[in-house]
Scaffold this motif. Structure first.
Motif, PDB file in Angstrom:
ATOM      1  N   UNK A 121     -34.604 -35.946  22.433  1.00  0.00           N
ATOM      2  CA  UNK A 121     -34.702 -34.555  21.995  1.00  0.00           C
ATOM      3  C   UNK A 121     -34.157 -33.688  23.108  1.00  0.00           C
ATOM      4  N   UNK A 122     -32.948 -33.162  22.886  1.00  0.00           N
ATOM      5  CA  UNK A 122     -32.296 -32.396  23.955  1.00  0.00           C
ATOM      6  C   UNK A 122     -33.006 -31.061  24.139  1.00  0.00           C
ATOM      7  N   UNK A 123     -33.377 -30.796  25.402  1.00  0.00           N
ATOM      8  CA  UNK A 123     -34.219 -29.638  25.721  1.00  0.00           C
ATOM      9  C   UNK A 123     -33.559 -28.327  25.329  1.00  0.00           C
ATOM     10  N   UNK A 124     -34.441 -27.416  24.952  1.00  0.00           N
ATOM     11  CA  UNK A 124     -33.980 -26.098  24.506  1.00  0.00           C
ATOM     12  C   UNK A 124     -33.179 -25.389  25.606  1.00  0.00           C
ATOM     13  N   UNK A 125     -33.598 -25.564  26.865  1.00  0.00           N
ATOM     14  CA  UNK A 125     -32.899 -24.916  27.997  1.00  0.00           C
ATOM     15  C   UNK A 125     -31.397 -25.232  28.005  1.00  0.00           C
ATOM     16  N   UNK A 126     -31.094 -26.466  27.657  1.00  0.00           N
ATOM     17  CA  UNK A 126     -29.669 -26.860  27.655  1.00  0.00           C
ATOM     18  C   UNK A 126     -28.935 -26.218  26.464  1.00  0.00           C
ATOM     19  N   UNK A 127     -29.647 -26.181  25.337  1.00  0.00           N
ATOM     20  CA  UNK A 127     -29.040 -25.636  24.118  1.00  0.00           C
ATOM     21  C   UNK A 127     -28.774 -24.132  24.272  1.00  0.00           C
ATOM     22  N   UNK A 128     -29.764 -23.484  24.974  1.00  0.00           N
ATOM     23  CA  UNK A 128     -29.666 -22.027  25.157  1.00  0.00           C
ATOM     24  C   UNK A 128     -28.318 -21.587  25.745  1.00  0.00           C
ATOM     25  N   UNK A 184     -29.804 -38.319  18.551  1.00  0.00           N
ATOM     26  CA  UNK A 184     -30.078 -37.137  19.367  1.00  0.00           C
ATOM     27  C   UNK A 184     -30.445 -35.986  18.441  1.00  0.00           C
ATOM     28  N   UNK A 185     -31.408 -35.191  18.902  1.00  0.00           N
ATOM     29  CA  UNK A 185     -31.776 -33.989  18.151  1.00  0.00           C
ATOM     30  C   UNK A 185     -31.773 -32.815  19.120  1.00  0.00           C
ATOM     31  N   UNK A 186     -31.138 -31.742  18.757  1.00  0.00           N
ATOM     32  CA  UNK A 186     -31.077 -30.555  19.608  1.00  0.00           C
ATOM     33  C   UNK A 186     -32.219 -29.638  19.236  1.00  0.00           C
ATOM     34  N   UNK A 187     -32.866 -29.143  20.276  1.00  0.00           N
ATOM     35  CA  UNK A 187     -34.066 -28.344  20.049  1.00  0.00           C
ATOM     36  C   UNK A 187     -33.779 -26.876  20.321  1.00  0.00           C
ATOM     37  N   UNK A 241     -23.223 -20.575  16.345  1.00  0.00           N
ATOM     38  CA  UNK A 241     -22.285 -20.980  17.405  1.00  0.00           C
ATOM     39  C   UNK A 241     -22.762 -22.252  18.072  1.00  0.00           C
ATOM     40  N   UNK A 242     -24.022 -22.270  18.328  1.00  0.00           N
ATOM     41  CA  UNK A 242     -24.626 -23.453  18.973  1.00  0.00           C
ATOM     42  C   UNK A 242     -24.499 -24.655  18.035  1.00  0.00           C
ATOM     43  N   UNK A 243     -24.766 -24.393  16.786  1.00  0.00           N
ATOM     44  CA  UNK A 243     -24.728 -25.465  15.807  1.00  0.00           C
ATOM     45  C   UNK A 243     -23.334 -26.089  15.734  1.00  0.00           C
ATOM     46  N   UNK A 244     -22.340 -25.211  15.742  1.00  0.00           N
ATOM     47  CA  UNK A 244     -20.955 -25.709  15.632  1.00  0.00           C
ATOM     48  C   UNK A 244     -20.615 -26.600  16.804  1.00  0.00           C
ATOM     49  N   UNK A 245     -20.923 -26.116  17.977  1.00  0.00           N
ATOM     50  CA  UNK A 245     -20.631 -26.918  19.181  1.00  0.00           C
ATOM     51  C   UNK A 245     -21.334 -28.276  19.082  1.00  0.00           C
ATOM     52  N   UNK A 246     -22.614 -28.246  18.722  1.00  0.00           N
ATOM     53  CA  UNK A 246     -23.392 -29.491  18.630  1.00  0.00           C
ATOM     54  C   UNK A 246     -22.765 -30.449  17.607  1.00  0.00           C
ATOM     55  N   UNK A 247     -22.322 -29.835  16.543  1.00  0.00           N
ATOM     56  CA  UNK A 247     -21.674 -30.635  15.498  1.00  0.00           C
ATOM     57  C   UNK A 247     -20.422 -31.298  16.062  1.00  0.00           C
ATOM     58  N   UNK A 248     -19.638 -30.475  16.812  1.00  0.00           N
ATOM     59  CA  UNK A 248     -18.395 -30.980  17.397  1.00  0.00           C
ATOM     60  C   UNK A 248     -18.679 -32.087  18.401  1.00  0.00           C
ATOM     61  N   UNK A 249     -19.718 -31.911  19.177  1.00  0.00           N
ATOM     62  CA  UNK A 249     -20.078 -32.911  20.193  1.00  0.00           C
ATOM     63  C   UNK A 249     -20.525 -34.212  19.524  1.00  0.00           C
ATOM     64  N   UNK A 250     -21.094 -34.070  18.359  1.00  0.00           N
ATOM     65  CA  UNK A 250     -21.527 -35.281  17.658  1.00  0.00           C
ATOM     66  C   UNK A 250     -23.019 -35.480  17.686  1.00  0.00           C
ATOM     67  N   UNK A 251     -23.758 -34.377  17.946  1.00  0.00           N
ATOM     68  CA  UNK A 251     -25.234 -34.439  17.935  1.00  0.00           C
ATOM     69  C   UNK A 251     -25.686 -34.714  16.504  1.00  0.00           C
ATOM     70  N   UNK A 273     -28.960 -34.343  14.968  1.00  0.00           N
ATOM     71  CA  UNK A 273     -29.944 -33.517  14.261  1.00  0.00           C
ATOM     72  C   UNK A 273     -30.219 -32.233  15.026  1.00  0.00           C
ATOM     73  N   UNK A 274     -30.769 -31.254  14.287  1.00  0.00           N
ATOM     74  CA  UNK A 274     -31.194 -30.040  14.982  1.00  0.00           C
ATOM     75  C   UNK A 274     -32.584 -29.613  14.521  1.00  0.00           C
ATOM     76  N   UNK A 275     -33.179 -28.808  15.421  1.00  0.00           N
ATOM     77  CA  UNK A 275     -34.471 -28.181  15.113  1.00  0.00           C
ATOM     78  C   UNK A 275     -34.408 -26.811  15.753  1.00  0.00           C
ATOM     79  N   UNK A 276     -34.655 -25.759  15.023  1.00  0.00           N
ATOM     80  CA  UNK A 276     -34.577 -24.434  15.645  1.00  0.00           C
ATOM     81  C   UNK A 276     -34.731 -23.335  14.635  1.00  0.00           C
ATOM     82  N   UNK A 277     -34.861 -22.130  15.172  1.00  0.00           N
ATOM     83  CA  UNK A 277     -35.105 -20.980  14.318  1.00  0.00           C
ATOM     84  C   UNK A 277     -33.968 -20.760  13.303  1.00  0.00           C
TER      85      UNK A 277
END
Ligand code: C2E
Ligand code: CA
Length: 793
Positions: A711-718, A744-747, A753-763, A765-769
């Motif tokens: 679960x990738x920490x929120x600090x990194x996603x921010x 991997x799941x992004x928190x 914008x964040x979602x797109x990057x994560x998608x591109x990276x190949x993450x 799953x996601x969890x977030x507001x």
């Protein structure tokens, strides 16, 4: 004979035996002496002058021999002088014999013979003097003075009256006067002395030897007086009655020597004994009788007799008074002495009690195991220091790390040895050993006097940590123990002992929980405020009614690929009746510290399982419920069996559960995470590493674990949209995870914008507001059913 009768005590029995044998030894000379005396009597009666004159010196020498035997019985030299008396008397008699029978000179006219008859008197004087010398210290002075006055007065009166009766002193020739004077002076001295000696002796202590010597002296003086009387009447004939009388004193002295009671050499143990001349019985009647006889013999006149009788009566009177005061003084002294002994005994007892108290105190101030001073001693010492208020000082409040584990795993005996060892290490590491205390199971305190710089104190802390960290070898084990130190200063941080101890303790806990690496922490007031807040929360948690105050919210987790909800994370909410909503970020760490997380975790687990069961059954789905589990829970309970049991209880499929464990826990735990992950996998439960990428990003160890998801920490996603670095890190994590077969799941994804990057990276799953906030289940259901439906269209 009463010396034998008196020697009833065992200690004196030996003396009595000794006496018996000495009497036996003396029997032959006594018999011989008696024979000599009888021969003398016979010779005198039949007027055989030569025989009488031969026997006289022999008798004297024989008596001298017997007298000499008495010498060893006494400490004073009385018999020695009496021996000289007898010897010189014998010589005088021998001179008489020589003068009369060989030289043919009238002995009484011979100066030499006369002079030799004076010498024995001289020895008597010496004898009496020694007698006094050895006794005077044991007498009461006033009684002695009175005795001397009266006895001398009486004797002088008698002698003077007697001399006046027999001759006109003024008619005497000068030679006669000197001879007579010397005789009488010596006689008066000796007689007075012996009488005083006699009356100065307590009756029961009277030594028969002394009585015989007194008798001898009286007989001698009497013989002298009789001789003087005959001499002045010109009726002296040699070897007549008077010469027979002269044998008697020698005999009496001899008997004295035989019957003398051996003195006890051992001194009395009493400090103050009654004076020897106390408690005597002055036999007034004997004295009066003596005076009567003297009057009858016309030695004294009637008026002298009456005068002396009155004189003696007065003596008796004064004596009674003195005797009474001696007794009073003695009693007073005894009382004082008793008081003194009592006081001494009390003092001794008090000292003993004090010593016992000291020992007990020392005992109660020491820790038995380590020998260090204990908590009580610590409290006293701190009180003392804070009361003095003069010297600043620093308190190091210390607690061992991982000691509980040693105790639990290896037993108390090993635990005790480790503690002992550490105490020694601390003693060697602590600069001032005197200030070191063991204040609890694995808690220690060091008090350093004087103000010191922060840097200097830090050095001390580091020294201590280094000393404790050294491996402890207790074969077959080697232990590594750490220590956490809270440093509080007086008077800077607190003004009293209680606060200082509280702050030290608090700071130590803070150091243990959040500064493990450093190991020590200085107290500051911000910390205090934080701690107080913590304390408040802790108190509120303690009385919290979970079912009323707690509830769970659920945040959906989505697969990026198809935007499908794949699970939910259960997040705890607390609505405290007075304080309102309290964030889990604020109370979970406290609950972890206090252990309350265990019951809270159980509550969360049960609710979360119930909810996922209802959800999955209702919608016929296989969503996973991600449940946060604190390392404290795993550490302090039999976690695997416990969770297995919960699943069974709630009839929940293991596939529906995902356990989230923070990354930090996997590093710091004292338990084997590997075992936990394997155990979970065996149960069919999946596991995720929470907050991954913060701090301990070591992917290598992740490989060892049997886990499913990072679960990738929120600090990194921010920062992902602005910060290239974050992106790189996330990419690396994602790639490696994929390589290891992990998802991997992004928190905390909030923006597209964040979602797109994560998608591109190949993450994965996601969890977030962005797609879903934590909400009560009803809301989650409503929203997601709508989304799902929308997606389906
Ligand atoms: P966590 O496990 O990292 O949980 C995620 C936190 O991020 C939650 O905060 C969640 O509300 C928040 N979050 C999720 N998405 C976003 C977002 O897009 N933006 C922002 N700003 N925040 C987002 P929460 O619920 O306050 O929980 C805080 C922490 O408390 C959790 O961190 C977890 O470590 C702990 N916690 C919560 N519930 C429990 C529980 O039941 N048991 C245990 N042991 N810990 C829990
Ligand atoms: Ca979490």
């Amino acid at each position: 004979m009463n010396q034998i009768g008196e020697s009833g005590k065992a200690g004196e029995a030996e003396t009595a035996v000794g006496k018996k044998s000495s009497m036996y030894q003396n029997r032959i000379p006594v018999i011989l002496l008696l024979c000599a005396f009888l021969i003398y009597l016979a010779a005198s009666a039949t007027d055989r002058q030569l025989i009488s004159n031969i026997i006289a010196p022999i008798f004297a020498f024989g008596a001298a021999y017997i007298i000499y035997q008495g010498q060893h019985k006494r400490r004073d030299s009385v018999y020695l002088w009496l021996f000289f008396f007898a010897v010189t008397w014998g010589i005088a008699d021998a001179l008489w014999l020589v003068s009369e029978h060989i030289l043919g000179v009238e002995p009484l006219a011979s100066v030499m013979v006369n002079v030799f008859y004076i010498i024995p008197s001289f020895f008597l004087v010496v004898m009496v003097s020694f007698f006094y010398y050895s006794n005077v210290g044991r007498w009461n002075r006033y009684q002695l003075m009175l005795d001397v006055l009266v006895v001398t007065g009486v004797i002088l009166s008698i002698v003077w009256n007697f001399l006046g009766n027999i001759t006109e002193v003024s008619n005497l020739e000068i030679g006669e006067l000197i001879t007579l004077g010397s005789y009488y002076l010596a006689d008066v001295f000796v007689l007075t002395g012996m009488i005083i000696l006699h009356i100065s002796t307590r009756k029961k202590r009277d030594n028969p030897g002394n009585l015989w010597i007194l008798t001898g002296v009286i007989l001698f003086v009497g013989s002298n007086s009789y001789f003087t009387y005959l001499y002045f009447n010109h009726s002296y004939t040699a070897n007549s009655l008077v010469d027979v009388l002269y044998f008697l004193p020698l005999g009496a002295f001899g008997l004295g020597a035989i019957y003398d009671k051996t003195e006890k050499i051992a001194g009395t143990s009493e400090i103050y004994t009654l004076p020897e001349n106390y408690g005597r019985v002055t036999q007034l009647k004997y004295f009066i009788a003596g005076l009567l006889i003297l009057w009858y013999l016309q030695v004294i006149n009637l008026h002298i007799f009456i005068m002396l009788a009155v004189f003696l009566l007065f003596h008796k009177l004064f004596s009674s008074y003195i005797q009474l005061s001696i007794k009073n003084e003695y009693l007073l002294f005894k009382e004082q002495e008793q008081n003194l002994t009592l006081a001494k005994q009390i003092e001794k007892k008090t000292r003993e009690l004090q010593r016992a108290k000291d020992i007990l105190e020392e005992f109660s101030y020491r820790d038995k195991l380590t020998g260090l001073r204990n908590r009580r001693s610590f409290v006293d010492y701190m009180d003392q220091l804070t009361e003095e208020k003069e010297q600043p000082f620093t308190l190091f409040y210390m607690d061992l790390d991982r000691f509980k584990f040693i105790n639990d795993a290896h037993g108390h005996e090993i635990g005790d040895r480790v503690l002992k060892h550490i105490s020694q290490q601390l003693l060697s590491g602590a600069e001032e050993a005197g200030g070191l205390f063991r204040i609890g199971g694995d808690e220690f305190a060091l008090v350093l006097p004087k103000e010191r710089s922060k840097a200097a104190l830090e050095e001390v802390a580091k020294d201590i940590i280094r000393a404790v960290q050294k491996p402890i070898e207790i074969p077959p084990y080697v232990f590594y123990v750490g220590i956490s130190i809270g440093i509080a200063r007086y008077p800077e941080d607190a003004f009293n002992r209680e606060d200082l101890m509280k702050y030290g303790d608090m700071t130590m806990y803070e150091a243990k929980n959040h500064h493990r690496k450093k190991g020590y922490l200085f107290f500051n007031h911000e910390l205090q405020r934080e701690m107080e807040k913590k304390h408040e929360v802790e108190m509120m948690l303690k009385k919290a009614d979970y079912d009323r105050e707690f509830h769970l919210v659920f945040q959906p987790q989505y697969r990026i690929e198809d935007q499908k909800m794949i699970g939910l994370e259960a997040l705890l909410r607390w609505k405290q009746p007075e304080a309102g909503n309290i964030s889990p970020k604020d109370f979970i760490p406290i609950a972890e510290e206090t252990g309350q997380i265990i019951s809270i975790g159980e509550w969360v687990m049960e609710r979360a399982l119930e909810e996922i069961k209802i959800f999955n059954e209702k919608y016929d789905t296989n969503l996973k419920m991600a449940i946060n589990v604190s390392p404290v829970q795993i550490e302090n309970m039999d976690f695997l069996p416990w969770i297995g049991k919960k699943l069974r209880e709630k009839s929940v499929h293991p596939y529906w559960v995902d356990i989230e464990i923070t990354e930090g826990a996997t590093i710091h735990s004292s338990f084997s995470m590997e075992e936990i992950f394997v155990g979970l996998a065996n149960l069919g439960i999946s596991a995720s590493i929470d907050d991954f990428g913060t701090g301990y990003s070591s992917l290598s160890y992740i490989k060892r674990y049997h886990i499913d998801r990072l679960k990738i920490a929120k600090e990194l996603i921010d920062n992902i949209t602005e910060d290239e670095n974050s992106r790189l890190i996330i990419r690396a994590i994602t790639m490696m995870a994929r390589g290891m077969g992990l998802k991997t799941i992004a928190e905390g994804v909030e923006e597209t914008g964040q979602l797109r990057i994560l998608q591109a990276i190949g993450c994965d799953e996601i969890q977030g507001y962005l797609w879903g906030k934590p909400n009560p289940m009803a809301v989650v259901e409503a929203e997601n059913v709508v989304i799902q439906k929308a997606a389906e269209h």
